[in-house]
Design a protein around this motif. Structure first.
Motif, PDB file in Angstrom:
ATOM      1  N   LEU A 220       0.840  -1.195   0.000  1.00 36.74           N
ATOM      2  CA  LEU A 220       0.000   0.000   0.000  1.00 36.74           C
ATOM      3  C   LEU A 220       0.875   1.244   0.000  1.00 36.74           C
ATOM      4  O   LEU A 220       1.996   1.219   0.516  1.00 36.74           O
ATOM      5  CB  LEU A 220      -0.895   0.017   1.245  1.00 36.74           C
ATOM      6  N   PRO A 221       0.372   2.353  -0.513  1.00 32.08           N
ATOM      7  CA  PRO A 221       1.066   3.625  -0.310  1.00 32.08           C
ATOM      8  C   PRO A 221       0.845   4.090   1.125  1.00 32.08           C
ATOM      9  O   PRO A 221       0.049   3.498   1.870  1.00 32.08           O
ATOM     10  CB  PRO A 221       0.364   4.549  -1.303  1.00 32.08           C
ATOM     11  N   TYR A 222       1.554   5.129   1.535  1.00 31.24           N
ATOM     12  CA  TYR A 222       1.215   5.750   2.812  1.00 31.24           C
ATOM     13  C   TYR A 222      -0.207   6.286   2.704  1.00 31.24           C
ATOM     14  O   TYR A 222      -0.553   6.958   1.731  1.00 31.24           O
ATOM     15  CB  TYR A 222       2.181   6.893   3.136  1.00 31.24           C
ATOM     16  N   LEU A 223      -1.027   5.973   3.685  1.00 30.17           N
ATOM     17  CA  LEU A 223      -2.445   6.329   3.642  1.00 30.17           C
ATOM     18  C   LEU A 223      -2.746   7.487   4.591  1.00 30.17           C
ATOM     19  O   LEU A 223      -2.212   7.539   5.704  1.00 30.17           O
ATOM     20  CB  LEU A 223      -3.309   5.130   4.034  1.00 30.17           C
ATOM     21  N   SER A 224      -3.633   8.352   4.156  1.00 34.65           N
ATOM     22  CA  SER A 224      -4.152   9.382   5.054  1.00 34.65           C
ATOM     23  C   SER A 224      -4.980   8.718   6.142  1.00 34.65           C
ATOM     24  O   SER A 224      -5.352   7.542   6.038  1.00 34.65           O
ATOM     25  CB  SER A 224      -5.018  10.381   4.289  1.00 34.65           C
ATOM     26  N   GLN A 225      -5.281   9.467   7.197  1.00 36.74           N
ATOM     27  CA  GLN A 225      -6.116   8.893   8.249  1.00 36.74           C
ATOM     28  C   GLN A 225      -7.479   8.479   7.713  1.00 36.74           C
ATOM     29  O   GLN A 225      -8.029   7.445   8.105  1.00 36.74           O
ATOM     30  CB  GLN A 225      -6.260   9.887   9.404  1.00 36.74           C
ATOM     31  N   THR A 226      -8.020   9.249   6.794  1.00 36.96           N
ATOM     32  CA  THR A 226      -9.316   8.907   6.190  1.00 36.96           C
ATOM     33  C   THR A 226      -9.228   7.592   5.431  1.00 36.96           C
ATOM     34  O   THR A 226     -10.080   6.709   5.565  1.00 36.96           O
ATOM     35  CB  THR A 226      -9.786  10.030   5.253  1.00 36.96           C
ATOM     36  N   ASP A 227      -8.162   7.438   4.639  1.00 36.48           N
ATOM     37  CA  ASP A 227      -8.024   6.211   3.866  1.00 36.48           C
ATOM     38  C   ASP A 227      -7.622   5.025   4.729  1.00 36.48           C
ATOM     39  O   ASP A 227      -7.927   3.879   4.388  1.00 36.48           O
ATOM     40  CB  ASP A 227      -7.024   6.414   2.726  1.00 36.48           C
ATOM     41  N   PHE A 228      -6.948   5.278   5.844  1.00 31.47           N
ATOM     42  CA  PHE A 228      -6.660   4.170   6.753  1.00 31.47           C
ATOM     43  C   PHE A 228      -7.965   3.625   7.335  1.00 31.47           C
ATOM     44  O   PHE A 228      -8.131   2.414   7.477  1.00 31.47           O
ATOM     45  CB  PHE A 228      -5.717   4.609   7.874  1.00 31.47           C
ATOM     46  N   ASP A 229      -8.891   4.515   7.673  1.00 25.79           N
ATOM     47  CA  ASP A 229     -10.222   4.063   8.093  1.00 25.79           C
ATOM     48  C   ASP A 229     -10.849   3.201   7.005  1.00 25.79           C
ATOM     49  O   ASP A 229     -11.419   2.134   7.278  1.00 25.79           O
ATOM     50  CB  ASP A 229     -11.129   5.260   8.376  1.00 25.79           C
ATOM     51  N   HIS A 230     -10.754   3.655   5.760  1.00 27.38           N
ATOM     52  CA  HIS A 230     -11.342   2.911   4.644  1.00 27.38           C
ATOM     53  C   HIS A 230     -10.706   1.529   4.516  1.00 27.38           C
ATOM     54  O   HIS A 230     -11.406   0.543   4.225  1.00 27.38           O
ATOM     55  CB  HIS A 230     -11.152   3.694   3.338  1.00 27.38           C
ATOM     56  N   LEU A 231      -9.393   1.449   4.720  1.00 25.18           N
ATOM     57  CA  LEU A 231      -8.702   0.167   4.669  1.00 25.18           C
ATOM     58  C   LEU A 231      -9.290  -0.806   5.693  1.00 25.18           C
ATOM     59  O   LEU A 231      -9.552  -1.969   5.379  1.00 25.18           O
ATOM     60  CB  LEU A 231      -7.213   0.373   4.933  1.00 25.18           C
ATOM     61  N   LEU A 232      -9.512  -0.324   6.902  1.00 19.13           N
ATOM     62  CA  LEU A 232     -10.062  -1.186   7.960  1.00 19.13           C
ATOM     63  C   LEU A 232     -11.502  -1.582   7.658  1.00 19.13           C
ATOM     64  O   LEU A 232     -11.924  -2.698   7.977  1.00 19.13           O
ATOM     65  CB  LEU A 232      -9.975  -0.475   9.306  1.00 19.13           C
ATOM     66  N   TRP A 233     -12.257  -0.694   7.054  1.00 20.08           N
ATOM     67  CA  TRP A 233     -13.637  -1.023   6.695  1.00 20.08           C
ATOM     68  C   TRP A 233     -13.677  -2.055   5.571  1.00 20.08           C
ATOM     69  O   TRP A 233     -14.605  -2.865   5.496  1.00 20.08           O
ATOM     70  CB  TRP A 233     -14.397   0.224   6.259  1.00 20.08           C
ATOM     71  N   ALA A 234     -12.678  -2.015   4.690  1.00 19.97           N
ATOM     72  CA  ALA A 234     -12.667  -2.908   3.528  1.00 19.97           C
ATOM     73  C   ALA A 234     -12.191  -4.304   3.882  1.00 19.97           C
ATOM     74  O   ALA A 234     -12.548  -5.276   3.208  1.00 19.97           O
ATOM     75  CB  ALA A 234     -11.773  -2.326   2.432  1.00 19.97           C
ATOM     76  N   GLY A 235     -11.385  -4.434   4.943  1.00 17.63           N
ATOM     77  CA  GLY A 235     -10.747  -5.703   5.260  1.00 17.63           C
ATOM     78  C   GLY A 235     -11.699  -6.723   5.863  1.00 17.63           C
ATOM     79  O   GLY A 235     -12.687  -6.377   6.520  1.00 17.63           O
ATOM     80  N   ASP A 236     -11.375  -7.992   5.656  1.00 16.12           N
ATOM     81  CA  ASP A 236     -12.069  -9.077   6.352  1.00 16.12           C
ATOM     82  C   ASP A 236     -11.443  -9.305   7.722  1.00 16.12           C
ATOM     83  O   ASP A 236     -12.119  -9.746   8.649  1.00 16.12           O
ATOM     84  CB  ASP A 236     -11.995 -10.366   5.526  1.00 16.12           C
ATOM     85  N   PHE A 237     -10.143  -9.024   7.812  1.00 17.49           N
ATOM     86  CA  PHE A 237      -9.418  -9.126   9.083  1.00 17.49           C
ATOM     87  C   PHE A 237      -8.322  -8.074   9.041  1.00 17.49           C
ATOM     88  O   PHE A 237      -7.673  -7.871   8.010  1.00 17.49           O
ATOM     89  CB  PHE A 237      -8.814 -10.516   9.259  1.00 17.49           C
TER      90      PHE A 237
END
Length: 374
Positions: free
Chosen positions: A254-271
């Motif tokens: 992944l690229p370095y993620l903004s705090q907003t996109d880090f939230d999105h990463l956690l929402w998208a993940g299964d784990f």
């Protein structure tokens, strides 16, 4: 819970933060700053290394002014500046000590409410210590009072950072569109489970990678930059595994993620594998199964902290076992991170999210606490 946005006056906040060896302290402080501005307050963030904000918060935030940690010359200049005023509230984040010259400025005119914002823990001392006064007995601020404010997981603590619009943002999140916008090295297949990895250097990491590569179903590992990326590079090399994964495992950087996109990463993940304080809280709000890599301490105090967290949130026994091995409390093979296990933990994760969401968030509690002390 009801927000204080329309019921409390707009205040000026000075928040001080030192970046130790990771970016978690700054991450927590920035989320607090941004949340305060959403409630009508203005904030000056004083930080000794603001470089991570270029990717953490690339758009900045209206109402937050970022300043370098003030040295003696800067503070002398502020003392001579008739337009400069100390904020209504001064926050020391995580025990960073205010410069003495700034403390001297705090004694002039109306004294601010002085808060020591502590680290997050589920240990029993948190509830006992939350909100206690600490009289300043020496130095330029002698005679003032500092107040301890402890985040926590129960109603008798300071709560967790949670912005008011978070549920609405989660509800509007478009998973597939966000994943497509990441432009990963290879498109994600419909049958791939998604696991995000944000960690330090767990001894069990090679075991995890080997296990996922030999699983019955395919996994895409979304790998955060920095220490996680370096740890996986070392682990794949030790396993003689391609850096992109092998077998049933595909690894995408992944690229370095903004705090907003880090939230999105956690929402998208299964784990989600998370570490430290800020990402732990965001994993809790995501409501997805996760494993926490707690910050390791030389005296092993993190062992007690992890076990207190597991107890406070009624973590299932098999997930506790997984945490024990992942964090080095126990040796032996890492329990299987199977799809069945992840499915079993999903109900606990959702229930924990709902339970914590019913409690008043940290910023609301902090604003109310300050109002009582002014």
């Amino acid at each position: 819970m009801k927000s204080d946005t329309h019921s409390s006056p707009s205040l000026r906040w000075d928040i001080f933060c030192r970046v130790i060896d990771n970016h978690g302290d700054l991450g927590v402080c920035w989320r607090l700053c941004a949340d305060l501005t959403q409630r009508g307050h203005t904030v000056r963030l004083w930080v000794d290394d603001a470089s991570a904000l270029t990717w953490m918060a690339p758009q900045g935030c209206t109402g937050v002014a970022v300043h370098a940690w003030p040295d003696t010359a800067a503070l002398q200049a502020l003392a001579q500046d008739a337009t400069f005023q100390i904020g209504d509230v001064v926050v020391e984040a995580f025990g960073c000590e205010l410069p003495e010259a700034f403390q001297a400025l705090m004694t002039q005119g109306t004294s601010p409410v002085w808060i020591n914002l502590e680290y997050l823990s589920a240990e029993s001392y948190v509830a006992r210590s939350h909100g206690l006064a600490s009289p300043v007995m020496s130095g330029p601020a002698r005679g003032m009072t500092k107040w301890f404010f402890f985040p926590g997981f129960t109603p008798d603590t300071g709560g967790l950072l949670r912005e008011a619009d978070l549920p609405a943002r989660q509800a509007a999140f478009q998973r597939q569109a966000w994943l497509s916008a990441l432009r990963l090295d290879k498109p994600i297949a419909a049958n791939e489970q998604l696991i995000s990895l944000f960690c330090y250097e767990p001894a069990a990491l090679p075991d995890l990678l080997k296990q996922l590569s030999q699983a019955d179903a395919p996994t895409r590992l979304l790998l955060a930059q920095g220490r996680p990326s370096a740890a996986v590079a070392a682990a794949t090399q030790a396993l003689h595994m391609p850096s992109s994964g092998t077998g049933q495992l595909r690894i995408s950087q992944l690229p370095y993620l903004s705090q907003t996109d880090f939230d999105h990463l956690l929402w998208a993940g299964d784990f989600n594998f998370v570490r430290g304080e800020d990402s732990l809280v965001r994993a809790l709000w995501a409501g997805k199964p996760f494993a926490w890599h707690i910050y390791p301490q030389d005296d092993l105090a993190h062992h007690d902290k992890l076990q207190a967290f597991e107890t406070a949130l009624d973590m299932p026994a098999d997930l506790r076992k997984f945490h024990a091995v992942w964090n080095g409390l126990e040796t032996g093979p890492l329990p299987a991170l199977s799809r069945t296990a992840i499915d079993d933990w999903r109900g606990w994760s959702h229930q924990t999210q709902q339970r914590l969401s019913a409690q008043t968030d940290l910023t609301s509690q902090l604003v109310s606490f300050v109002a009582q002390k002014r």
